[in-house]
Design a protein around this motif. Structure first.
Motif, PDB file in Angstrom:
ATOM      1  N   SER A  88      46.424  42.006  34.369  1.00 49.96           N
ATOM      2  CA  SER A  88      45.340  41.057  34.116  1.00 49.96           C
ATOM      3  C   SER A  88      45.081  40.854  32.625  1.00 49.96           C
ATOM      4  CB  SER A  88      44.056  41.539  34.805  1.00 49.96           C
ATOM      5  OG  SER A  88      43.667  42.812  34.296  1.00 49.96           O
TER       6      SER A  88
ATOM      7  N   SER B  92      49.714  35.956  40.572  1.00 51.50           N
ATOM      8  CA  SER B  92      49.989  36.576  41.867  1.00 51.50           C
ATOM      9  C   SER B  92      49.308  35.763  42.952  1.00 51.50           C
ATOM     10  CB  SER B  92      49.477  38.022  41.895  1.00 51.50           C
ATOM     11  OG  SER B  92      49.582  38.556  43.202  1.00 51.50           O
TER      12      SER B  92
ATOM     13  N   GLY C 152      46.565  37.899  46.637  1.00 51.29           N
ATOM     14  CA  GLY C 152      45.148  38.208  46.799  1.00 51.29           C
ATOM     15  C   GLY C 152      44.763  39.502  46.130  1.00 51.29           C
ATOM     16  N   ALA C 153      45.750  40.271  45.720  1.00 43.98           N
ATOM     17  CA  ALA C 153      45.475  41.551  45.064  1.00 43.98           C
ATOM     18  C   ALA C 153      45.286  41.383  43.562  1.00 43.98           C
ATOM     19  CB  ALA C 153      46.621  42.530  45.330  1.00 43.98           C
ATOM     20  N   GLY C 154      45.413  40.144  43.085  1.00 49.45           N
ATOM     21  CA  GLY C 154      45.286  39.920  41.651  1.00 49.45           C
ATOM     22  C   GLY C 154      46.615  40.082  40.958  1.00 49.45           C
ATOM     23  N   PRO C 155      46.687  39.614  39.717  1.00 40.39           N
ATOM     24  CA  PRO C 155      47.959  39.705  38.997  1.00 40.39           C
ATOM     25  C   PRO C 155      48.355  41.145  38.720  1.00 40.39           C
ATOM     26  CG  PRO C 155      46.194  39.032  37.525  1.00 40.39           C
ATOM     27  CD  PRO C 155      45.622  39.011  38.906  1.00 40.39           C
ATOM     28  N   GLU C 156      49.633  41.340  38.519  1.00 43.50           N
ATOM     29  CA  GLU C 156      50.128  42.682  38.218  1.00 43.50           C
ATOM     30  C   GLU C 156      49.525  43.209  36.922  1.00 43.50           C
ATOM     31  OE1 GLU C 156      54.359  42.814  38.264  1.00 43.50           O
ATOM     32  OE2 GLU C 156      54.471  44.655  37.084  1.00 43.50           O
TER      33      GLU C 156
ATOM     34  N   ALA D 107      44.959  37.116  31.285  1.00 40.66           N
ATOM     35  CA  ALA D 107      43.698  36.390  31.496  1.00 40.66           C
ATOM     36  C   ALA D 107      42.584  36.966  30.632  1.00 40.66           C
ATOM     37  CB  ALA D 107      43.318  36.441  32.973  1.00 40.66           C
ATOM     38  N   LYS D 108      42.499  38.278  30.567  1.00 38.36           N
ATOM     39  CA  LYS D 108      41.418  38.914  29.809  1.00 38.36           C
ATOM     40  C   LYS D 108      41.539  38.659  28.312  1.00 38.36           C
ATOM     41  CE  LYS D 108      40.339  42.606  33.098  1.00 38.36           C
ATOM     42  NZ  LYS D 108      38.963  42.110  33.302  1.00 38.36           N
TER      43      LYS D 108
END
Length: 206
Positions: A121, A112, A115-119, A124-125
């Motif tokens: 996460s 994304s 700036g709100a981060g991916p839909e 990545a985690k």
């Protein structure tokens, strides 16, 4: 005493009867029920038109489409420039589902640029499990496997109110959408889908 009880109950029964709900389902094809504000039907109409145009665009055909090649799409931002508090995901979701079903696009939820981060996460985690002694490392997700997007979808929903007469108003909504090719920053596709409604001046459009 009994007569008094009957008489005093009648107003209560009438009051309860008058408060009975008249709520009912509205068919998706029902064109008689129209509100001045944006409804799900408006989102469906704009999304369906945009979807047809995107799928038909020759610039959005993957060069290896005949071999199953698909473009990766990220969702940037749909700006709500109306007086209404609306969830623009109503528009985006229908387009996303349609593009996925068309076989021309896949949508990434791991990237994304808003700036709100991916839909989601979780992509990545899940890499954090690479350092876990609890996990079978043959099953953990490796770095360098996530696909970067090829296109970004952005847009704006605009509202314009005009007074037609002393008793009537015109409310216009414009759904504006853009598909940007991320290699070049060029807009490969743009569409605008207006929806206009007329009603009494005291009709609420927010």
């Amino acid at each position: 005493m009994k007569k008094l009880l009957i008489v005093s109950t009648i107003p209560l029964l009438l009051a309860v009867s008058g408060c009975q709900s008249t709520t009912k389902y509205v068919s998706a094809n029902d064109k008689d029920t129209v509100v001045m504000g944006l409804s799900q039907r408006d989102f469906d109409a704009a999304a369906s038109q945009a979807l047809d145009d995107i799928i038909a665009s020759p610039l959005l055909v993957h060069p290896d489409a005949d071999k199953g090649g698909r473009y990766i799409l990220s969702i940037y931002n749909i700006i709500n420039d109306t007086t209404q508090r609306i969830d623009t995901d109503q528009l985006v979701k229908k387009i996303r589902v349609g593009l996925l079903n068309s076989g021309k696009f896949l949508t990434t939820t791991a990237v994304s640029f808003t700036g709100a981060g991916p839909e989601d996460s979780s992509t990545a985690k899940s890499r954090e499990l690479q350092n876990s002694s609890l996990m079978n490392q043959n099953t953990t997700k490796k770095d360098g496997q996530v696909y970067a997007p090829d296109f970004s979808l952005s847009g704006k929903i605009i509202q314009r109110n005009s007074k037609v007469s002393s008793s009537k108003q015109l409310v216009e909504y414009y759904f504006q959408l853009t598909m940007t090719q991320l290699d070049t920053g060029l807009a490969y596709w743009e569409g605008e889908y207006p929806i206009a409604k007329t009603g009494r001046n005291d009709s609420v459009s927010w």
